[in-house]
Design a protein around this motif. Structure first.
Motif, PDB file in Angstrom:
ATOM      1  N   UNK A   1      15.336 -11.938  52.129  1.00 58.08           N
ATOM      2  CA  UNK A   1      16.439 -12.420  52.820  1.00 58.08           C
ATOM      3  C   UNK A   1      16.866 -13.615  51.817  1.00 58.08           C
TER       4      UNK A   1
ATOM      5  N   UNK B   1      16.829 -13.223  48.451  1.00 60.68           N
ATOM      6  CA  UNK B   1      17.338 -12.525  47.126  1.00 60.68           C
ATOM      7  C   UNK B   1      18.855 -12.318  46.964  1.00 60.68           C
TER       8      UNK B   1
ATOM      9  N   UNK C   1      21.818  -9.216  46.018  1.00 55.28           N
ATOM     10  CA  UNK C   1      21.864  -7.944  46.154  1.00 55.28           C
ATOM     11  C   UNK C   1      21.480  -7.291  44.930  1.00 55.28           C
TER      12      UNK C   1
ATOM     13  N   UNK D   1      28.250  -9.811  43.686  1.00 50.40           N
ATOM     14  CA  UNK D   1      27.111  -9.695  44.149  1.00 50.40           C
ATOM     15  C   UNK D   1      26.762 -10.004  45.925  1.00 50.40           C
ATOM     16  N   UNK D   2      25.738 -10.243  46.403  1.00 46.66           N
ATOM     17  CA  UNK D   2      25.558 -10.300  48.030  1.00 46.66           C
ATOM     18  C   UNK D   2      24.469 -11.196  48.186  1.00 46.66           C
ATOM     19  N   UNK D   3      24.628 -11.624  49.390  1.00 50.61           N
ATOM     20  CA  UNK D   3      23.092 -12.453  50.017  1.00 50.61           C
ATOM     21  C   UNK D   3      22.704 -11.901  51.522  1.00 50.61           C
ATOM     22  N   UNK D   4      21.659 -12.169  51.679  1.00 46.08           N
ATOM     23  CA  UNK D   4      21.226 -11.941  53.107  1.00 46.08           C
ATOM     24  C   UNK D   4      20.914 -13.040  53.786  1.00 46.08           C
TER      25      UNK D   4
ATOM     26  N   UNK E   1      27.236  -3.619  46.283  1.00 48.34           N
ATOM     27  CA  UNK E   1      27.657  -4.693  45.136  1.00 48.34           C
ATOM     28  C   UNK E   1      28.436  -3.912  44.203  1.00 48.34           C
TER      29      UNK E   1
ATOM     30  N   UNK F   1      20.264  -8.686  51.771  1.00 51.29           N
ATOM     31  CA  UNK F   1      21.653  -8.681  51.148  1.00 51.29           C
ATOM     32  C   UNK F   1      22.083  -7.348  51.083  1.00 51.29           C
ATOM     33  N   UNK F   2      23.527  -7.445  51.482  1.00 50.50           N
ATOM     34  CA  UNK F   2      24.214  -6.173  51.436  1.00 50.50           C
ATOM     35  C   UNK F   2      24.109  -5.460  50.191  1.00 50.50           C
TER      36      UNK F   2
END
Lengths: 355, 355, 355, 355
Positions: free
Chosen positions: D257, D259, D261, C207-210, C307, C303-304
């Protein structure tokens, strides 16, 4: 904007005559265009130096290397960056030019603007060589315009005092494509022989001559352009004045200032349901907007400032008067090579205007 | 940009010949300038119609009403909006013009662009009357430039075939201010009598004549301008081509295309520590950048398209060929009134370029 | 303008993630600047991928090759073209992406805009990789600004729900340079450990985060900016929103909408003859113009979108619903690498505004 | 550009709060549009002051007087100049403000930029009153957009800490027109009562509150916008930040920001042959380009800086610290009046982008 140009088609020009490369970034091109590289190469060749004794002996293949914006020969819609690597620099020729300003050149203004940091080798970024990427960009513009039926073409209107005949009122695609197929396009085929004589005579005297290019754009619909700040003339003229050595731009009949109103006014009439004018003294534009007739304009090009004669000038380092003899490879007349540059700028300007 | 113009000084022009008012918004003016209203009024008067039989009998006081951007006669730095209310409209004169396109005018291109919705009364937004707010804006620009020592001035270079002498190489403030103090500025004082004869003769034949205005800007430092897209020529020419009836712009010696390189190149020399050129065939600009010499250019103005003779044209409503006789009040020659308009545009262009 | 940007400093960005190169043309740079290549390399390194497990494993040296505008390491004033050649493309990873649109990416909008002709390999021209030349340009801008005493710096304000403390009211050069010397700049040094945990946890779950980057520009004099269309906020925000994945820009105190007027208004006072404010809830800007306090703003980064989890999407070729698993090398969080990009855009925006 | 704005639709804004008039020039409008004056008046009324105790008691009819560009109620295609004459100036209220800088206002930055020459009466050109002509221009833009099926609408997302619910994923024309028909549009009808209480409470304490406006634009086709410098966000944000008191702009889900991805990515699916997303966390834009879903964004507005409480500040004439009590007529909360301003700017931005 100085390095960048354009509202729809966007240009960014870079490079120096004797640096690694010259190039251009072309933004906002439509996606999906298969570039006609053969046609592009022909237009590039029309501008390229070293093809005969009338132009500079510097040999450059001017091969365009496309860095971005193209996949499998088709535009992607992303900015297209094209490079032309320099191959044949003779930088030694220009070593003394840091101090002695060549008359008629950008040397002194550039020295003042850039405080002496500008690249002087071969004129640096001011070199006429920078028109090569402009012709490349213009060639793409012409391909896009042609799909809309719009054709650009030009002829050598004059070299020094030798005049070609002007464009006729009716200009068709055949005429323009015929002109574009020639290295030395004139309407009167014989007149170029006289022009060549004048150029050759200047060359032998280490001198140079200028001339006028007359350009036409046909099949632009009526109603394109704007009153005042973004008239057709206001949109095209900055591009045309961007061409090194261009000193004048005139639309329509060059001597319209010596006509009477009843002569200068182009009478309208219907021809097969289409509005036409009997004459085209206004060059297809009135009130800044096209009237459907060919857009016709002339571009005046001064004699090449690079001449081998001894000239009076200043040395800005010693701050004294001096003389200069410009060595290197010079064109006694750049007008024939400028024809395709004028056509290219016209194409870019009209394409940008069409939005 | 079509209605708006400028990178530093910003212009927005509006209004119609026979509407309520014409006007201009001028943005980015420096704060703290006390407008010299007397000087402005004089410049406005030089352009105003109805002053003698050479110009249209329409009487307009062209009084400028400032709506914003000025407190106690001093600029605030906020956008300055200036209005000139129309007083003397004779709209009846123009009632048939919705259908019959006047040759040489914007009528037909505007009809095509605006699908017939454009205001045709007196030419609407295309009217030469719109140059009044431009002269107002230009007058402010000249006041700002003058504080930097930069002076603009122009003379009538030609009317039809009658020529004034060209500007000398050295142009001083006295000469330019002398020219600016005249309603009909020529360098050779007698030549205007001949010009008047040509204009009067055209008027008597319900015809019109054009001519050339030559303009100079002095004391611009060397090093202003850019190569290519924002050269001095590229920056000034769109403004000059925005002036209605302007068909050509040339920098430096008008016949430079017929010179040899050794003639066209302006030799540099030091005069009291300052770099000068012995001639000024390049009009103060090489490589798109100033060299410190006077910026000199010529603007070609076609004969006024409004003439009372019967002319061939089309009726776009019936889609037939027809004839038209343009009634109303016409200038047999707008060149004398255009001089201050050219000066104004030059001032705006250079001020914008100085940043 | 889409590919080009700027009023004074001019940018033209080109290239694709998996093409030959990415690059930028920077116009209107002052002549005579000796580029601090070591500093530039450091800024480039802060953005570069592949430095640890928090960022994509793609290895790119991001070495900048300067094509034009530089002689002996010093700017000439001509457009500076810089290229970064791509070395480590794995284009096979992206072969199916012509049809299946990755959620959260530009794929579908670009497919619609470019009719499927856009380069999809690695995101093509939309790739975050295009920020490398922007950091290069920004590094030059920072060098020029620093000579005027103006310093830019930023910290990671948050990653997902983990918050750093905000900038203090007084921000000095030392603090900003300290932040710029770190790969993971936070004001509270310990908080980055928690941030790392969140990132690592997201990575393990494919997964990803921002997060949010907070940026400050100090020592900009009071009085820079304009009311309305070219306010400081209006000038900076388009650049900041040009950074891929940026979804929000806020100036001053992020929660100012939840304050009372008496809190939000920053009280002025004199400190050693200088006007200061006791708080800086307005981020150094009121009425669109600087007040001399630090310009402070936050940039929200989503988030990127890349994923590896299976996602619902459409196949535009078969026009059916489908699923996609995005393979390839992904950043679980691009926020740390984005810090220097935000700083770069801020520097370019302010330098352009200073004229 | 500071006073002027736009690539296709062109704006030029002028006037001062306590001058003769405020106004706008709108260039490049299509010809042939019959202005829906009733609709325009409604939008103007939504912004107008003095309608109840929540807004400033200054009474202004905000009647728009059209000077040019309109004949018989139909646009001509020429620049449309609209004026709103000021009627109800109480300039005496502001006499001391030349010296004492109101915190949170433009006073001090403007003093520095314009060297004290700016018109301080009522905030001069910086006044929120200047949004009246912007709403007029936006109303025309909305009429043109509506013919293309594109609708703009907004609601009050929050006042101080009181929150309305966010827009749903599906936003239809009915919802937006319903919102546009209200003076205080919220999605949850009851929540405005709580908002009113907060505003009234602030008013009683001579204080003020801010809030957030959430705006949606529906039916913009997929594929509009550009990567980087002219993304949808980059094109809209400068207009939104031009609105006085706006401090933040965010697209899509405000807390994106925070959340993951897999949450932030909006899954695509086909619905009756049309590509949709199941959520709209990206606000209808990815990669700077529309994906066909509603464009959704939030605009953060700070509490009105004009409050009647005594505040600390400086006197720039005596160069001493002092206190100020701002008298005059103030809005305790401008958010409800700002809703239609946000809608107007959004409409102008999208119309300009459609070309």
């Amino acid at each position: 904007m100085s390095a960048n140009w354009g509202s729809h088609i966007e240009l960014s020009l870079f490079g120096e005559s004797h640096g690694e490369a010259i190039g251009i970034v072309i933004g906002n091109l439509p996606a999906g265009i298969r570039l006609d590289m053969e046609q592009i190469r022909w237009y590039m060749k029309r501008r390229a130096p070293g093809q005969n004794k009338m132009s500079t002996p510097r040999q450059e293949k001017d091969e365009v290397h496309i860095v971005s914006g193209l996949v499998d020969g088709v535009t992607t819609g992303a900015p297209l960056c094209a490079m032309i690597y320099n191959q044949n620099q003779h930088s030694k020729d220009y070593s003394e030019l840091k101090a002695c300003m060549r008359p008629g050149h950008s040397d002194y203004p550039a020295y003042m603007k850039y405080h002496g940091f500008n690249d002087v080798r071969g004129g640096g970024h001011f070199s006429g060589r920078l028109t090569a990427p402009l012709v490349f960009a213009g060639s793409i513009a012409r391909q896009i315009l042609k799909e809309k039926g719009i054709i650009v073409g030009a002829h050598i209107q004059s070299i020094h005092h030798i005049q070609d005949q002007p464009f006729p009122v009716d200009i068709d695609e055949t005429l323009l494509e015929q002109l574009s197929s020639k290295m030395y396009p004139t309407l009167d085929e014989d007149v170029f022989l006289q022009m060549q004589e004048v150029i050759e005579s200047a060359r032998l005297q280490q001198d140079s001559v200028g001339g006028i290019v007359e350009c036409a754009i046909i099949n632009v619909p009526a109603g394109i352009g704007n009153p005042f700040f973004d008239s057709i003339e206001s949109h095209l003229s900055p591009l045309l004045f961007s061409i090194p050595a261009v000193k004048s731009v005139s639309f329509g009949q060059r001597n319209i200032t010596e006509m009477y109103g009843h002569e200068a006014n182009d009478a309208y009439y219907y021809q097969e349901g289409q509005v036409k004018t009997k004459t085209n003294h206004n060059g297809g534009v009135t009130g800044g907007i096209t009237n459907g007739m060919p857009i016709v304009f002339q571009v005046g090009i001064k004699p090449t400032p690079s001449i081998s004669q001894i000239q009076e000038t200043v040395n800005v380092q010693t701050q004294t008067n001096t003389q200069i003899q410009v060595k290197g490879r010079h064109d006694p007349c750049i007008v024939p090579r400028a024809v395709v540059v004028v056509e290219s700028m016209a194409a870019l300007g009209i394409l940008d205007m069409l939005g």
